[in-house]
Every structure is written in structure tokens, then in C-alpha cells.
Enzyme design. Structure first.
Site, PDB file in Angstrom:
ATOM      1  N   ASP A   8     -11.004  21.164  -2.089  1.00  0.00           N
ATOM      2  CA  ASP A   8     -12.078  21.235  -3.089  1.00  0.00           C
ATOM      3  C   ASP A   8     -13.159  22.205  -2.608  1.00  0.00           C
ATOM      4  O   ASP A   8     -14.349  21.886  -2.617  1.00  0.00           O
ATOM      5  CB  ASP A   8     -12.664  19.834  -3.302  1.00  0.00           C
ATOM      6  CG  ASP A   8     -13.432  19.719  -4.618  1.00  0.00           C
ATOM      7  OD1 ASP A   8     -13.208  20.564  -5.512  1.00  0.00           O
ATOM      8  OD2 ASP A   8     -14.250  18.802  -4.763  1.00  0.00           O
ATOM      9  N   ALA A  41     -27.643  14.423  -4.475  1.00  0.00           N
ATOM     10  CA  ALA A  41     -26.476  14.843  -5.253  1.00  0.00           C
ATOM     11  C   ALA A  41     -25.711  13.591  -5.656  1.00  0.00           C
ATOM     12  O   ALA A  41     -25.587  12.651  -4.866  1.00  0.00           O
ATOM     13  CB  ALA A  41     -25.579  15.774  -4.436  1.00  0.00           C
TER      14      ALA A  41
END
Length: 533
Positions: free
Chosen positions: A297, A135
């Protein structure tokens, strides 16, 4: 001067990129400042020409493309501004709310070099296997690795290794300098925008990104949250490998789970998605209200579900904190709207200082009723926290409410968490989920239990006061002596000061007051100085 020119150049480039992708950042109904009108006129040819060759992509996709081309700090700015519908308008805020922080990974060789520079020694001294990036985002990327075998700091285990992008700190410093420059010009030349406190907003962005670029602080945040939720069930955080963690490298336990956004896989594995939705929402509210420390988040990509149904949060780069005032504000607002006690919900705005004291509590309560009543008349799947926040924003200008930077992350996070929870259970009733959390907080902090706690703490303070009484009496005696000496000798002012105090200019009342305050300050300083002798 050179710095101002550099900022103007960077902002001009950003403006041209926005024009190239046909992105407008000033809402249609908001008057455009002259500087932006001028910029719009200068970039008009760019918009026209690029529009002829631009593919028929949606506005949302074009916004993402433009920010991606401008780089990591603009992506972060876009995600940050997604919470500010009052500044950029609901349409653009909606476009930015789904902005994905995904970028091309940097080379494996640079990842190796970063680890060796941060931890010291060779990569093989820490990991027996180190895979490619799985990622990549604007600030860092993540690799899967395996630690060394037993005999060298424990048994081998799979870990996730997060590494900052090379040179990211310098890039952010430059772009943030441009953001501050723009915010200062806005506050200086566009009075209507001062209420929105653009400088404070940019400063809040600076603080969050600075914290995000020190991975030791992210590790500390994970450790702190682990302590906070040690007794909770259904939600946990990864363990930190402190031996393999430094400012630019973070190593965590590898989490084997199903991404929470993959509802089909969750159901196939036998998980109750309705229960998971309730866990996500209530965990977030508990962290915010009870602990004053929350993951800011919590989107679908940062939540995994383990085989036993435990939700595990990852990526703690952005964390939010609330003081006792904000914790009470959140609990009171939710409880007031749930119970339809709008006077209570209004009063907490004034108590927290969010609404100026010259405004009417009763009128503000009326505005809260206008927000709350339609919610109670609708089914659970029609209630939107995002819509609620949008309506609250709409009243900020009417009641002269300033932007509260400390609540920006909370507002953003609540919208994100709502989306995750609704993805798991479209019929989730937000108020049913929130009510027990808010009620528990109020009972523990405002009810009888809190009174007993305060009484115990007060008794302790009284005990401390008694032990200090002899010393306090001695200081009081010395202070009395000092004041007597001042009274006998007077406070000496020079002739110029006396002349100014006696000046016949009656219009300069503020000046006279300032002089007398100065004289009293001299007296106070004299007393303090004597007491320290």
C-alpha cells in the site's frame, strides 16, 4: 437459512445505496447475470428519483460517496477491486484506484479506553502526552504521543500510536460473510465468472483484512522488512516500540518528514525528486523480487522523506508475499519485456502454471509481443505499468488463464508505485529502473552463482544422505520383508468388493479404477503400518 437471509438483506442494502448514487458495477460490454438484471429492475425507481436530486458530482466522486456510506469493509473491497479491471471494467477500476480510505475519527475517550484495555493499566503509565487523532481510516486511526521520561524504559520520545476502531472486527466478519455468499452464488449460477475465481478473490481479501486487524502482525512485518533492507540505502522503516504494542494498539517511532506527494516542498527543501522517484520504484521491485516481501500500500500518504533524503514507509497493514515461483515470474516477465525476449516471457507463464499446458507457447509469445512492442516504440513518459497490466488482463480469457490471488496485491501495488514514482519524475523510464533489479535477481538465482550455491547445498544433502544410509538400508530390508509377506498371503478383499470388480458393467470404467486404487491403497497402508511397528 437465517444467515442467508441476513446476507441477502445486507447485499440488498448495498444494492440500494449503489442505485441511490447511480453507481453501476457491471461493465457495459459484459452480459449481466439474471439476478443482477432483476436487482437493477427493482432499484430503477430509486435511481430515477435520486437522480433528480443528486448533485452534479462526477462518477468517481459518487463511487467514493457510496462506498463511504456502506462502511469500512466496502471501502476496502473497493480498493481491492481497483486491481480487477478484467472483472469490473477499466473505467470503474480507474474510479476505484483513487479511492481514499479516510473516515471520521472516533472519540478521544474511546481511544484512551482502547489503549488501557489493550496494554493494561492507565494511559499515563505509557505516555506523558497523548494528542488527538491526526489520521483516521476504515480500520484504525493514528495519534501522536510522547513516551515517559528517562528512568521509565528510556528517554522520552515522540511516537505514533495506531488504534483499531471499536467493533471493527465484528463489522468486517458480517460484511465478509455477505461477500462470500455473493461469490458462491456467482460461481454457482454464472459459469463465465468461474474463471475469475470470485471465491478466491474474496478469500484473499479476508486474509489481508484479518492480518490488518492484528497490529502485532503489522509490527512483525515492519521488523521483518527492517531485517531485509538493513544493508540498503535510501529507504527505511520506523522502529517498533514493542512495550507499547498489542493486538489492537501499535506504537512506532514518530517520523518527521515531508509527504512524498508534496513535490513543491521537497524541491524547496533541496531534494532531488527524480532520484526519489527512482528510489521508490527500485526499492519496491527489490523488496518484491529479492525478498519476496513487499509493502502493498505504498501510496503517497504512506511515504515520507527525511531531511537527508531517505524515504520512510509507514502503515504496514497490507503486506504482500511472493514464493520463489512468483519472484521468478516477476523477474522473468520484466526482463523478457525489457530485452524483447517474448518467448522467455511467455515460457515463464507456462512454467509457473499461469497458462494451461494445452495452450501454445508460441501463440502466447505472440500475444506478449503485441504488448511489448508498442512500449518500446514510445517515450518514457508514455509507458504505463497500469496499461501494461490492463493488456495482460485482456488476454486472460483468451488463454483460459485463471485469476492468481497471490498476484493481486502485486499488481495493485505496482500500479500505485508507478503513480508515486511518476509524480516525482514524469519522465521516469520504468524499464531502465527495473532492468538492473531483474538482471541481478536472475544472475543470483538462475546464473552461475546460483549453480554454485545449488552445488554447495547439494553436497550438503549428499553428506546427510550418506550418514542416513545404514538406517535407510534397514528400512528397505523391512519393506522388502513386508512386501514378501503380502505376496505370500495376498491382499484380502471382501466378497462384495470382488463382485464389483468382476461386474460386467463395462461403462463404469472409473468405478473399476477406483476399486483397484483402493485395493492398492490397502496394500500401501499395510506396508507403512508394518514399517512403523
Amino acid at each position: 437459512m437465517a444467515n442467508a437471509l441476513s446476507n441477502l438483506a445486507r447485499l440488498a442494502r448495498a444494492g440500494f445505496v449503489m442505485a441511490q448514487y447511480g453507481v453501476r458495477f457491471v461493465p457495459e460490454k459484459i452480459p449481466t447475470p439474471f439476478a443482477l438484471k432483476l436487482a437493477s429492475a427493482l432499484t430503477a425507481p430509486v435511481r430515477v428519483v435520486s437522480g433528480l436530486f443528486r448533485s452534479k458530482r462526477s462518477r468517481r466522486a459518487r463511487v467514493a460517496d457510496a462506498l463511504g456510506k456502506l462502511g469500512p469493509s466496502y471501502i476496502k473491497l473497493g480498493q481491492f477491486m481497483a486491481t480487477r479491471a478484467d472483472v469490473i471494467g477499466p473505467d470503474l477500476a480507474a474510479d476505484l484506484s483513487v479511492l481514499q480510505d479516510k473516515m471520521k475519527p472516533f472519540a478521544q475517550a474511546r481511544a484512551r479506553a482502547s489503549i488501557e484495555a489493550a496494554l493494561g493499566g492507565t494511559l499515563e503509565a505509557y505516555f506523558s502526552a497523548f494528542g488527538p487523532a491526526i489520521a483516521a481510516a476504515s480500520i484504525a486511526q493514528v495519534h501522536r504521543a510522547t513516551t515517559l521520561e528517562a528512568g521509565n524504559r528510556g528517554a522520552a520520545r515522540d511516537v505514533a500510536v495506531k488504534i483499531l476502531r471499536p467493533g471493527i472486527e465484528k463489522r468486517f466478519r458480517q460484511d465478509l460473510d455477505s461477500f462470500f455468499f455473493a461469490a458462491r452464488q456467482i460461481e454457482r449460477f454464472h459459469k463465465p465468472s468461474r474463471r475469475l475465481r470470485p471465491l478466491a478473490v474474496v478469500d484473499n481479501l479476508r486474509e489481508t483484512t484479518e492480518l490488518e486487524m492484528d497490529l502485532r502482525l503489522e509490527a512483525a512485518a515492519i521488523s521483518e522488512m527492517a531485517d531485509n533492507i538493513a544493508q540498503d540505502t535510501g529507504f527505511r522503516v520506523p522502529q517498533v516500540d514493542w512495550h507499547r504494542t498489542a493486538k489492537r494498539v501499535l506504537t512506532l517511532e514518530w517520523i518527521e518528514g515531508i509527504p512524498i506527494g508534496n513535490t513543491a516542498a521537497l524541491r524547496e527543501a533541496g531534494h532531488d525528486t527524480r532520484a526519489l522517484g527512482m528510489t521508490v520504484l527500485q526499492s519496491f521491485l527489490r523488496h518484491a523480487m529479492r525478498d519476496g516481501f513487499f509493502h502493498a500500500d505504498m501510496h503517497q500518504g504512506n511515504l515520507l522523506v527525511e531531511p537527508d533524503g531517505t524515504v520512510v514507509a509507514v502503515d504496514f497493514g497490507i503486506m504482500g508475499r511472493l514464493t520463489a515461483i512468483e519472484q521468478r515470474f516477476l523477474a522473468e516477465i520484466l526482463f523478457g519485456l525489457i530485452t524483447r525476449d517474448y518467448a522467455r516471457a511467455a515460457r515463464v507463464h507456462f512454467d509457473a502454471g499461469y497458462v494451461p499446458s494445452h495452450q501454445s507457447v508460441a501463440v502466447f509469445a505472440q500475444a506478449m509481443r503485441a504488448i511489448g512492442e508498442p512500449i518500446h516504440g514510445r517515450t518514457a513518459d508514455e509507458i504505463s505499468m497500469a496499461e501494461l497490466l490492463g493488456q495482460l488482463f485482456a488476454y486472460t480469457e483468451i488463454f483460459d488463464m485463471e485469476t492468481r490471488p497471490e498476484l493481486i496485491l502485486l499488481q495493485k501495488s505496482m500500479v500505485i508505485v508507478e503513480g508515486v514514482a511518476r509524480g516525482l519524475d514524469p519522465e521516469l523510464n520504468l524499464w531502465t529502473a527495473a532492468e538492473p533489479i531483474a538482471r541481478t535477481w536472475l544472475e543470483e538465482n538462475m546464473g552461475a552463482a546460483a549453480a554454485l550455491k545449488d552445488a554447495r547445498e547439494g553436497a550438503g544433502e549428499v553428506g546427510k544422505l550418506i550418514t542416513h544410509l545404514p538406517r535407510l538400508a534397514q528400512r528397505a530390508e523391512r519393506a522388502g520383508e513386508a512386501l514378501q509377506r503380502l505376496a505370500d498371503g495376498g491382499v484380502k478383499l471382501d466378497e462384495k468388493s470382488v463382485a464389483q470388480v468382476r461386474a460386467p458393467n463395462r461403462a463404469d470404467v472409473a468405478g473399476r479404477v477406483a476399486l483397484w486404487i483402493g485395493a492398492l491403497a490397502l496394500a500401501a497402508l499395510a506396508v507403512m503400518q508394518y514399517l512403523e511397528m
